[in-house]
Design a protein around this motif. Structure first.
Motif, PDB file in Angstrom:
ATOM      1  N   THR A   1      43.192  22.627  -9.574  1.00 57.68           N
ATOM      2  CA  THR A   1      44.601  22.627  -9.986  1.00 57.68           C
ATOM      3  C   THR A   1      45.350  23.780  -9.323  1.00 57.68           C
ATOM      4  OG1 THR A   1      43.885  21.776 -12.129  1.00 57.68           O
ATOM      5  CG2 THR A   1      46.137  22.603 -11.997  1.00 57.68           C
ATOM      6  N   LEU A   2      44.751  24.969  -9.345  1.00 61.10           N
ATOM      7  CA  LEU A   2      45.404  26.140  -8.747  1.00 61.10           C
ATOM      8  C   LEU A   2      45.604  25.934  -7.244  1.00 61.10           C
ATOM      9  CD1 LEU A   2      43.477  29.036 -10.568  1.00 61.10           C
ATOM     10  CD2 LEU A   2      45.670  28.018 -11.180  1.00 61.10           C
ATOM     11  N   LEU A   3      44.605  25.348  -6.591  1.00 56.17           N
ATOM     12  CA  LEU A   3      44.717  25.122  -5.154  1.00 56.17           C
ATOM     13  C   LEU A   3      45.832  24.126  -4.826  1.00 56.17           C
ATOM     14  CD1 LEU A   3      40.920  24.974  -4.152  1.00 56.17           C
ATOM     15  CD2 LEU A   3      42.559  26.777  -3.564  1.00 56.17           C
ATOM     16  N   GLU A   4      45.923  23.083  -5.650  1.00 54.67           N
ATOM     17  CA  GLU A   4      46.996  22.095  -5.442  1.00 54.67           C
ATOM     18  C   GLU A   4      48.369  22.752  -5.566  1.00 54.67           C
ATOM     19  OE1 GLU A   4      44.467  18.455  -7.459  1.00 54.67           O
ATOM     20  OE2 GLU A   4      46.460  18.937  -8.277  1.00 54.67           O
ATOM     21  N   LEU A   5      48.505  23.604  -6.584  1.00 56.36           N
ATOM     22  CA  LEU A   5      49.793  24.266  -6.789  1.00 56.36           C
ATOM     23  C   LEU A   5      50.093  25.214  -5.635  1.00 56.36           C
ATOM     24  CD1 LEU A   5      49.634  25.008 -10.640  1.00 56.36           C
ATOM     25  CD2 LEU A   5      50.937  23.220  -9.487  1.00 56.36           C
TER      26      LEU A   5
ATOM     27  N   LEU B   1      50.624  24.285 -14.864  1.00 56.01           N
ATOM     28  CA  LEU B   1      49.182  24.370 -15.139  1.00 56.01           C
ATOM     29  C   LEU B   1      48.721  23.323 -16.145  1.00 56.01           C
ATOM     30  CD1 LEU B   1      48.745  28.246 -15.149  1.00 56.01           C
ATOM     31  CD2 LEU B   1      47.843  26.642 -13.458  1.00 56.01           C
ATOM     32  N   ALA B   2      49.682  22.644 -16.780  1.00 58.52           N
ATOM     33  CA  ALA B   2      49.313  21.572 -17.696  1.00 58.52           C
ATOM     34  C   ALA B   2      48.529  20.473 -16.962  1.00 58.52           C
ATOM     35  CB  ALA B   2      50.558  20.987 -18.364  1.00 58.52           C
ATOM     36  N   ARG B   3      48.661  20.452 -15.647  1.00 58.36           N
ATOM     37  CA  ARG B   3      47.866  19.509 -14.844  1.00 58.36           C
ATOM     38  C   ARG B   3      46.369  19.690 -15.065  1.00 58.36           C
ATOM     39  NH1 ARG B   3      50.070  19.393  -8.641  1.00 58.36           N
ATOM     40  NH2 ARG B   3      52.296  19.335  -9.117  1.00 58.36           N
ATOM     41  N   TYR B   4      45.985  20.934 -15.309  1.00 60.09           N
ATOM     42  CA  TYR B   4      44.561  21.237 -15.518  1.00 60.09           C
ATOM     43  C   TYR B   4      44.056  20.505 -16.769  1.00 60.09           C
ATOM     44  CZ  TYR B   4      40.714  24.189 -17.363  1.00 60.09           C
ATOM     45  OH  TYR B   4      39.549  24.651 -17.925  1.00 60.09           O
ATOM     46  N   ARG B   5      44.839  20.573 -17.846  1.00 59.53           N
ATOM     47  CA  ARG B   5      44.441  19.890 -19.075  1.00 59.53           C
ATOM     48  C   ARG B   5      44.344  18.378 -18.832  1.00 59.53           C
ATOM     49  NH1 ARG B   5      43.185  20.222 -24.908  1.00 59.53           N
ATOM     50  NH2 ARG B   5      43.043  18.017 -25.291  1.00 59.53           N
ATOM     51  N   ARG B   6      45.274  17.846 -18.050  1.00 58.19           N
ATOM     52  CA  ARG B   6      45.239  16.400 -17.776  1.00 58.19           C
ATOM     53  C   ARG B   6      43.981  16.033 -16.996  1.00 58.19           C
ATOM     54  NH1 ARG B   6      50.859  17.113 -17.250  1.00 58.19           N
ATOM     55  NH2 ARG B   6      50.838  17.155 -14.976  1.00 58.19           N
ATOM     56  N   LYS B   7      43.635  16.877 -16.032  1.00 57.70           N
ATOM     57  CA  LYS B   7      42.404  16.618 -15.264  1.00 57.70           C
ATOM     58  C   LYS B   7      41.180  16.626 -16.191  1.00 57.70           C
ATOM     59  CE  LYS B   7      43.648  18.845 -10.862  1.00 57.70           C
ATOM     60  NZ  LYS B   7      43.693  17.783  -9.864  1.00 57.70           N
TER      61      LYS B   7
ATOM     62  N   SER C   1      26.638  23.984 -19.874  1.00 54.50           N
ATOM     63  CA  SER C   1      26.849  24.594 -18.557  1.00 54.50           C
ATOM     64  C   SER C   1      27.489  23.603 -17.590  1.00 54.50           C
ATOM     65  CB  SER C   1      25.526  25.113 -17.994  1.00 54.50           C
ATOM     66  OG  SER C   1      24.610  24.061 -17.829  1.00 54.50           O
ATOM     67  N   ASN C   2      27.211  22.323 -17.760  1.00 54.53           N
ATOM     68  CA  ASN C   2      27.836  21.327 -16.880  1.00 54.53           C
ATOM     69  C   ASN C   2      29.319  21.153 -17.204  1.00 54.53           C
ATOM     70  OD1 ASN C   2      26.874  20.215 -19.305  1.00 54.53           O
ATOM     71  ND2 ASN C   2      26.840  18.143 -18.492  1.00 54.53           N
ATOM     72  N   LEU C   3      29.649  21.261 -18.505  1.00 54.16           N
ATOM     73  CA  LEU C   3      31.065  21.204 -18.870  1.00 54.16           C
ATOM     74  C   LEU C   3      31.771  22.469 -18.365  1.00 54.16           C
ATOM     75  CD1 LEU C   3      29.555  19.287 -21.001  1.00 54.16           C
ATOM     76  CD2 LEU C   3      31.537  19.681 -22.447  1.00 54.16           C
ATOM     77  N   ALA C   4      31.044  23.594 -18.443  1.00 59.33           N
ATOM     78  CA  ALA C   4      31.607  24.868 -17.982  1.00 59.33           C
ATOM     79  C   ALA C   4      31.915  24.798 -16.488  1.00 59.33           C
ATOM     80  CB  ALA C   4      30.627  26.007 -18.280  1.00 59.33           C
ATOM     81  N   MET C   5      30.925  24.352 -15.702  1.00 61.61           N
ATOM     82  CA  MET C   5      31.137  24.287 -14.254  1.00 61.61           C
ATOM     83  C   MET C   5      32.254  23.313 -13.913  1.00 61.61           C
ATOM     84  SD  MET C   5      27.355  24.279 -12.598  1.00 61.61           S
ATOM     85  CE  MET C   5      26.075  25.287 -13.298  1.00 61.61           C
ATOM     86  N   THR C   6      32.284  22.192 -14.617  1.00 55.55           N
ATOM     87  CA  THR C   6      33.312  21.193 -14.330  1.00 55.55           C
ATOM     88  C   THR C   6      34.699  21.731 -14.673  1.00 55.55           C
ATOM     89  OG1 THR C   6      31.710  19.439 -14.741  1.00 55.55           O
ATOM     90  CG2 THR C   6      34.042  18.810 -14.780  1.00 55.55           C
ATOM     91  N   SER C   7      34.817  22.426 -15.802  1.00 48.49           N
ATOM     92  CA  SER C   7      36.130  22.984 -16.159  1.00 48.49           C
ATOM     93  C   SER C   7      36.541  24.050 -15.138  1.00 48.49           C
ATOM     94  CB  SER C   7      36.118  23.546 -17.582  1.00 48.49           C
ATOM     95  OG  SER C   7      35.275  24.676 -17.689  1.00 48.49           O
ATOM     96  N   GLY C   8      35.586  24.851 -14.681  1.00 47.05           N
ATOM     97  CA  GLY C   8      35.894  25.870 -13.665  1.00 47.05           C
ATOM     98  C   GLY C   8      36.373  25.226 -12.376  1.00 47.05           C
ATOM     99  N   ARG C   9      35.701  24.170 -11.986  1.00 45.91           N
ATOM    100  CA  ARG C   9      36.084  23.477 -10.746  1.00 45.91           C
ATOM    101  C   ARG C   9      37.463  22.827 -10.887  1.00 45.91           C
ATOM    102  NH1 ARG C   9      35.660  18.144  -9.310  1.00 45.91           N
ATOM    103  NH2 ARG C   9      34.266  17.632 -11.036  1.00 45.91           N
ATOM    104  N   LEU C  10      37.693  22.153 -12.013  1.00 46.24           N
ATOM    105  CA  LEU C  10      38.976  21.464 -12.186  1.00 46.24           C
ATOM    106  C   LEU C  10      40.145  22.453 -12.288  1.00 46.24           C
ATOM    107  CD1 LEU C  10      37.938  18.570 -14.625  1.00 46.24           C
ATOM    108  CD2 LEU C  10      38.360  18.442 -12.153  1.00 46.24           C
ATOM    109  N   ALA C  11      39.901  23.584 -12.939  1.00 43.72           N
ATOM    110  CA  ALA C  11      40.960  24.606 -13.012  1.00 43.72           C
ATOM    111  C   ALA C  11      41.273  25.103 -11.605  1.00 43.72           C
ATOM    112  CB  ALA C  11      40.515  25.760 -13.909  1.00 43.72           C
TER     113      ALA C  11
END
Lengths: 96, 432
Positions: B329-333, B345-351, B316-326
């Motif tokens: 990324t969308l907000l930055e774009l 969106l490849a930035r998300y994978r880098r994050k 669940s912590n990986l899930a929340m972190t991936s949700g936040r990082l995605a």
């Protein structure tokens, strides 16, 4: 354990069954009788799949826990048509 | 519904809630779609909440989140048929706020998290199943729901639809799950008086204990068991790789029944009233099984992306972190007025690569295959260690040196000298 016992477990759960509209079906029942050791009848945690005397597999989705096991293990024939129930139907976990 | 949103989030579990919350806070017009009657009604977890991942999203979550017990003790048990041998770690440091992790009940917790998402400004619709992604060529432009006139459009769709990941699969973004990459877990919740739980586990206040188990309880299959303390209930469960379940003849519910009757476990749950039986797939394929997680107008977060650290029982912590990082990324774009293309969106994978999520998955990338090919870690070793402990502890007139020799002989007889060395090497490689 008898199928009975799984049913006792499922009896504790809350469901809203979408009567007459099962969300999972066996695409071609003939394929289950030929060259398949029917892992669905063992692996389904809700015991939804039953091995019948005539070699067929019966599926009753009322107790389904919507985990996806049956679809993933059906590697021989990809014979399970699997969708989530309509919105609001199916298992409704009280605790999860 | 011809309305168009900046972003649609499919699913209201930890990853979907984390993404929707972050996006709404960032000012985007967000629609979140949940198929259950309420958020949490379709979701299953052990469940442990790791505070850090949530704190980075909602710093003051402790004020009103429904938490059960903060964990002050972790037990690791290796079981054979009649015994367990293991380690217990309890620390008063874990009893000092801010607490590091909690047991939770997901139906309650997800409801709370989704309320926070709505307060942040997102629109949530429940009892609505998304059937398909709407595509314009390669690009995702919205979703098709099972509501009447159910097409809804958005600039980007966040797929937080869970381990089965039907939407990405139907759209051809990824293949079907491999039975060797998912574990099937079954669990029950048993209610007991608070005093009974506190007495049985030596607890007071809101402190809690978790027990992680492996060994003969999984009958040679690759898997683990667990027992967690909640305020007024215990959750007990067991999970094994689906490929292992497939090749043997024991039903998951029977496996759980056997585990519950183990002499070391039965007294802990005795007298409880079982109120729910749940099952869930856990994506445990690790680093090498992570699918493509971003494309034209879509990103994948949470279980759908295989973000589970099976070794440390973290998900669940990986899930929340991936949700936040995605979402970040969308907000930055959005801020830079850049389109949601696969390239951007490849930035998300880098994050993710730079975060603990991918670093931890990468660290243990060899582990799934090592355990798959070496069932002795779940059968022979728990038995050998248990017998060794018993030989040493049973006082029967035999001298200690002879006892030690007998123990050494038992290991060599079961695994051979080469086998023991090989096993040690494999374990080192897996955890390196």
């Amino acid at each position: 354990m008898s199928a009975n016992k799984v049913e006792e477990k499922l009896f504790q759960n809350r469901y809203r069954v979408d009567a007459g509209r099962p969300h999972i079906s066996i695409k071609n029942p003939e394929l289950c009788t030929n060259q398949c050791d029917q892992p669905c009848t063992v692996c389904c945690p809700a015991g939804c799949y039953t091995q019948e005397g005539n070699g067929r597999v019966t599926l009753i989705t009322d107790g389904c826990l919507e985990c996806g096991t049956c679809r993933v293990i059906c590697t021989e024939h990809r014979n399970v048509a699997w969708e989530y129930p309509r919105g609001g139907f199916g298992i409704l976990f009280k605790f999860g | 519904m011809a309305e168009k949103f900046d972003a649609i989030v499919v699913g209201a579990g930890p990853s979907g809630n984390a993404a929707a919350y972050t996006l709404a806070r960032g000012g985007l017009k967000v629609l979140q779609i949940e198929r259950g009657e309420y958020p949490g009604s379709k979701n299953v977890q052990g469940a442990i909440l790791y505070a850090d991942a949530l704190e980075r999203i909602i710093p003051d979550f402790r004020e009103d989140a429904p938490l059960e017990r903060h964990v002050i003790e972790q037990r690791m048990w290796m079981l054979d048929d009649s015994s367990y041998i293991g380690t217990h770690y309890r620390s008063a440091d874990f009893d000092q706020p801010p607490y590091n992790r909690y047991t939770i009940i997901r139906a309650e917790f997800d409801k709370w998290f989704a309320r926070k998402v709505r307060q942040a400004g997102a629109l949530l619709i429940t009892e609505t199943t998304v059937r398909d992604l709407l595509l314009d060529g390669e690009r995702v432009i919205g979703v098709q729901t099972d509501r009447e006139g159910g097409a809804i459009y958005a600039d980007v769709v966040v797929l937080a639809d869970g381990v089965n990941s039907l939407l990405a699969r139907k759209a051809g973004f990824r293949p079907e799950l491999n039975p060797a990459d998912v574990a099937l877990a079954v669990k029950e919740i048993h209610f007991l008086p608070t005093e009974t739980i506190e007495a049985r586990f030596n607890l007071s206040g809101d402190a809690g204990v978790v027990i992680e188990m492996f060994g003969k309880i999984t009958q040679g299959m690759m898997g683990t068991g667990f027992l967690y303390t909640n305020k007024e209930s215990l959750t007990i469960g067991v999970g094994c790789m689906l490929s292992d379940f497939k090749s043997q003849k024991m039903t998951p519910s029977q496996l759980l029944e056997n585990m519950k009757s183990h002499p070391s476990i039965a007294p802990l749950i005795a007298g409880g009233e079982m109120k729910e039986y749940a099952a869930h797939l856990i994506p445990e394929g690790g680093y090498n099984a992570v699918p493509k997680i971003a494309g034209e107008g879509w990103v994948i977060v949470g279980d759908s992306g295989m973000f589970v650290n099976a070794v440390h029982r973290e998900g669940s912590n990986l899930a929340m972190t991936s949700g936040r990082l995605a979402a970040e990324t969308l907000l930055e774009l959005a801020q830079a007025r850049l389109p949601y293309t696969a390239r951007n969106l490849a930035r998300y994978r880098r994050k993710l690569d730079e975060s603990f999520v991918m670093k931890d998955l990468k660290k243990y990338r060899r582990l799934p295959s090592v355990f798959h090919r070496n069932p002795q870690f779940f059968t022979a070793y728990p038995e050998l260690l248990s017998q060794a402990a018993q030989t040493l502890l049973r006082v029967d007139g035999e001298d200690k040196k002879s006892k030690e020799r007998a123990i050494r002989r038992s290991f060599v007889a079961r695994r051979s000298r080469f086998g023991l060395l090989g096993d040690a090497f494999k374990m080192w490689r897996a955890f390196e």
